[in-house]
Design an enzyme around this catalytic site. Structure first.
Site: not given
Ligand SMILES: [Zn+2]
Length: 401
Positions: A77-79, A92, A136-137, A194, A353
């Protein structure tokens, strides 16, 4: 862009609700009807997916698919602002759908409570006009890229970490794909997510809303999509930079015909045992600032060079080095005219690189060809962690070997 004749008319409630769209001549009733006929697949209903989902629903997109296997947790819930305390423990997709339908009751939402996988990616993505990558991966990010490239679908990419964000539209029909920039995933130790490195909660709100903007543009046919460009957002500095990104003619994905693109699950592995030395970005910068005459080799590809290189670096891509090494007899000097002439054998060479994977492979290959490992130094973390000055590669094209 969709033929207007194939787009449904708006009902009275839609004409009222979307009035602020309809009065803009660039958008108008045509743009709104194209949105209503359009569909978006949101991969991830998390930090990026929540704002994107809410704004796409509110804007009047007709059909939205949500791919997420997770349930809402308090730490989200922070984001993840489509969810709330009232939906902790709920899937979700269901949690987001409740808010989306409250904004737009005409919206069709399709729930996919699964991980995107090699088995389901093509079937899922093929049913939508536009894909928004809110993952996120790295394995999923590469899978989304490869499936979209194979199917010829635009992939609205967003990435966030700590205080930084990135945005682009990858559409291999008209520009580069994600693998043009990053042909292979970084090793695990260089790929923080994250959950490990943190993210400022409002960051995905910014980038997710920008992803929604690009999706609305693609569906309605307005504006100039972010194809061939990457937005780089620095939240601490509050700066937005746009860099040009080019198609890599040797891209392991989009240089192939669609029929030859095979989906795979990228494995995140630790890099092989280190050969040679390593130097941090700070230490390298200090040595260059001190005027040390150090040979620095950039082994990325031309698309990456276009975004800037370490000043003074000599440019020789990993594929070119590997090809040239095949012409070298072990331990002897390269033949006349070899591009390897830019890599001296008897003095220290710093090789980098983007993230440290390819440079480590180049160092292993050079050592295997008889270059003394003590002279080969890897820039730890690669150009991604370089914070020193950056030069345009065109200035460096004439640097003599
Ligand atoms: Zn590509």
């Amino acid at each position: 862009m969709r033929d207007l004749n194939a787009c449904p008319e708006l009902n009275d409630a839609e004409i009222r609700r979307f009035g602020r769209h309809l009065i803009m001549p660039e958008f108008g009733i045509e743009g709104q009807r194209r949105l209503k006929a359009g569909s978006v697949l949101l991969i991830g209903a998390g930090g990026l997916g929540c704002p994107a989902a809410l704004y796409l629903a509110a804007a009047g997109v007709g059909r939205i698919g949500l791919v997420d296997p997770d349930k809402v947790e308090e730490t989200n819930l922070q984001r993840q602002v489509a969810h709330g305390y009232s939906t902790i423990g709920v899937s979700k997709t269901e949690s987001a759908a409740r808010r989306m339908l409250d904004l737009n009751p005409d919206l069709v939402i399709e729930h996919h409570n699964v991980f995107l996988s090699v088995e389901n990616a093509l079937e899922l993505i093929s049913r939508y006009d536009v894909v928004i990558d809110g993952t996120d991966n790295f394995p999923t990010r590469y899978l989304v890229n490869d499936a979209c490239t194979k199917l010829g679908k635009p992939n609205v990419f967003g990435g966030v970490l700590r205080f930084d964000g990135q945005l682009s539209v990858f559409d291999a029909r008209f520009g580069p794909c994600y693998r043009c920039l990053f042909p292979e995933p970084p090793p695990v130790e260089l790929a923080p997510n994250c959950a490990e490195a943190g993210v400022l909660g409002v960051l995905p709100g910014t980038i997710g809303a920008l992803q929604a903007t690009e999706a609305v543009k693609l569906l309605s046919g307005i504006g100039r999509p972010m194809i061939g460009r990457m937005l780089v957002y620095d939240g601490l500095d509050m700066s937005f930079d746009t860099i040009s990104i080019a198609k890599n003619p040797a891209c392991p994905c989009c240089s192939k015909p669609a029929s030859e693109i095979v989906l795979k699950t990228e494995q995140m592995v630790c890099s092989a045992p280190q050969v040679g030395n390593s130097v941090t970005a700070e230490a390298l910068q200090a040595r260059l600032d001190a005027g040390e005459d150090l040979v620095v080799i950039d082994v990325r590809n031309p698309a990456e060079w276009a975004g800037g290189v370490i000043p003074g670096a000599r440019l020789l891509s990993k594929p070119d080095i590997e090809a040239a090494l095949r012409e070298v007899t072990h331990g002897s000097a390269p033949p006349e005219g070899s591009p390897l002439a830019v890599i001296p054998r008897a003095e220290e060479v710093v090789i980098y690189c983007q993230g440290g994977v390819r440079s480590a492979a180049v160092i292993r290959a050079l050592a295997a060809a008889g270059y003394p490992a003590r002279n080969l130094t890897d820039l730890t973390g690669g150009f991604a962690v370089w914070r020193g000055p950056v030069a345009s590669p065109s200035v460096l094209a004439e640097v003599p070997g």
